[in-house]
Design a protein around this motif. Structure first.
Motif, PDB file in Angstrom:
ATOM      1  N   ARG A 113       0.839  -1.198   0.000  1.00  0.00           N
ATOM      2  CA  ARG A 113       0.000   0.000   0.000  1.00  0.00           C
ATOM      3  C   ARG A 113       0.877   1.252   0.000  1.00  0.00           C
ATOM      4  N   HIS A 114       1.948   1.233   0.784  1.00  0.00           N
ATOM      5  CA  HIS A 114       2.861   2.372   0.848  1.00  0.00           C
ATOM      6  C   HIS A 114       3.524   2.606  -0.513  1.00  0.00           C
ATOM      7  N   LEU A 115       3.968   1.535  -1.139  1.00  0.00           N
ATOM      8  CA  LEU A 115       4.637   1.666  -2.440  1.00  0.00           C
ATOM      9  C   LEU A 115       3.665   2.103  -3.532  1.00  0.00           C
ATOM     10  N   ALA A 116       2.455   1.577  -3.496  1.00  0.00           N
ATOM     11  CA  ALA A 116       1.462   1.978  -4.496  1.00  0.00           C
ATOM     12  C   ALA A 116       1.127   3.459  -4.345  1.00  0.00           C
ATOM     13  N   GLY A 117       1.025   3.918  -3.113  1.00  0.00           N
ATOM     14  CA  GLY A 117       0.744   5.331  -2.870  1.00  0.00           C
ATOM     15  C   GLY A 117       1.869   6.232  -3.348  1.00  0.00           C
ATOM     16  N   ALA A 118       3.083   5.734  -3.345  1.00  0.00           N
ATOM     17  CA  ALA A 118       4.233   6.517  -3.798  1.00  0.00           C
ATOM     18  C   ALA A 118       4.459   6.385  -5.299  1.00  0.00           C
ATOM     19  N   GLY A 119       3.736   5.491  -5.953  1.00  0.00           N
ATOM     20  CA  GLY A 119       3.872   5.328  -7.400  1.00  0.00           C
ATOM     21  C   GLY A 119       5.101   4.552  -7.833  1.00  0.00           C
ATOM     22  N   VAL A 120       5.631   3.716  -6.970  1.00  0.00           N
ATOM     23  CA  VAL A 120       6.811   2.916  -7.312  1.00  0.00           C
ATOM     24  C   VAL A 120       6.360   1.679  -8.093  1.00  0.00           C
ATOM     25  N   ARG A 121       6.994   1.446  -9.225  1.00  0.00           N
ATOM     26  CA  ARG A 121       6.640   0.312 -10.084  1.00  0.00           C
ATOM     27  C   ARG A 121       7.254  -0.983  -9.555  1.00  0.00           C
ATOM     28  N   ARG A 122       6.600  -2.102  -9.849  1.00  0.00           N
ATOM     29  CA  ARG A 122       7.118  -3.411  -9.428  1.00  0.00           C
ATOM     30  C   ARG A 122       8.458  -3.716 -10.091  1.00  0.00           C
TER      31      ARG A 122
END
Length: 160
Positions: free
Chosen positions: A71-80
Motif C-alpha cells: 500500500r505504501h509503495l502503491a501510494g508513492a507510485g513505485v513500479r514493481r
C-alpha cells in the motif's frame, strides 16, 4: 523439557529475532520452529497454546507486511519492475560488499532504475525513500509477529 533445553530454545529464538532485523536469516520461521520444538517436547495445553499464538502472529505478520508495504509503495507510485531490478542489484551488492552490500545495492539499484526511467533525480530520490520506508515497515511488522511468538513462548515457559 529440561532447563538446558529451554535455554537452547531461547537462544534459537534470540537468533531468529536477530535474523528478522538483519534480514539474512528467515527469522520468523526460526522463532516459530523453536517454539514448535519446545511445544513438541513439553506437550500440554499451555505449550500448544503458545505455539498456536505464535503461529497466528507470524502468519498475520507475513500477510500484513506485504499488504502495508505494498500500500505504501502503491501510494508513492513505485513500479514493481523497480523493486525487481533493485533486488537484483542488492544481490550483486551482497557479493561485492560484504555485510552492507545488500541494502546499499538495493537502494542504489532503485535510485538508478527510477532515474533511468524518468530522468529526474528528485523523482528517483522520492521513490528510493518510499522503498526504504516500505522496507522498514515490513521489517517492523515481521519483528512484531516474531516478538509475539517469542513472548508467548516465554510466558508459557514461566507457566509450566
Amino acid at each position: 523439557m529440561s532447563p538446558a533445553g529451554e535455554l537452547l530454545v531461547g537462544l534459537v529464538i534470540a537468533t531468529g529475532l536477530v535474523g528478522v532485523v538483519v534480514q539474512v536469516l528467515p527469522g520468523s520461521l526460526i522463532v516459530l520452529g523453536a517454539v514448535l520444538v519446545w511445544a513438541t517436547e513439553t506437550g500440554g495445553g499451555v505449550a500448544w497454546t503458545a505455539f498456536s499464538v505464535g503461529a497466528v502472529a507470524v502468519a498475520a505478520a507475513a500477510v500484513g507486511k506485504y499488504l502495508l508495504a505494498g500500500r505504501h509503495l502503491a501510494g508513492a507510485g513505485v513500479r514493481r519492475s523497480t523493486l525487481v531490478w533493485g533486488g537484483a542489484l542488492g544481490v550483486v551488492g551482497f557479493f561485492v560488499v560484504p555485510v552492507v552490500g545488500l541494502p546499499l545495492g538495493f537502494a542504489l539499484g532503485v535510485y538508478l532504475i527510477e532515474w533511468g526511467a524518468r530522468r529526474d533525480s528528485r523523482v528517483a530520490w522520492r521513490a528510493t525513500v518510499a522503498v526504504l520506508r516500505a522496507t522498514g515497515i515490513a521489517l517492523l511488522v515481521e519483528l512484531a509477529g516474531a516478538l509475539v511468538a517469542a513472548g508467548a513462548w516465554l510466558l508459557a515457559v514461566l507457566l509450566t
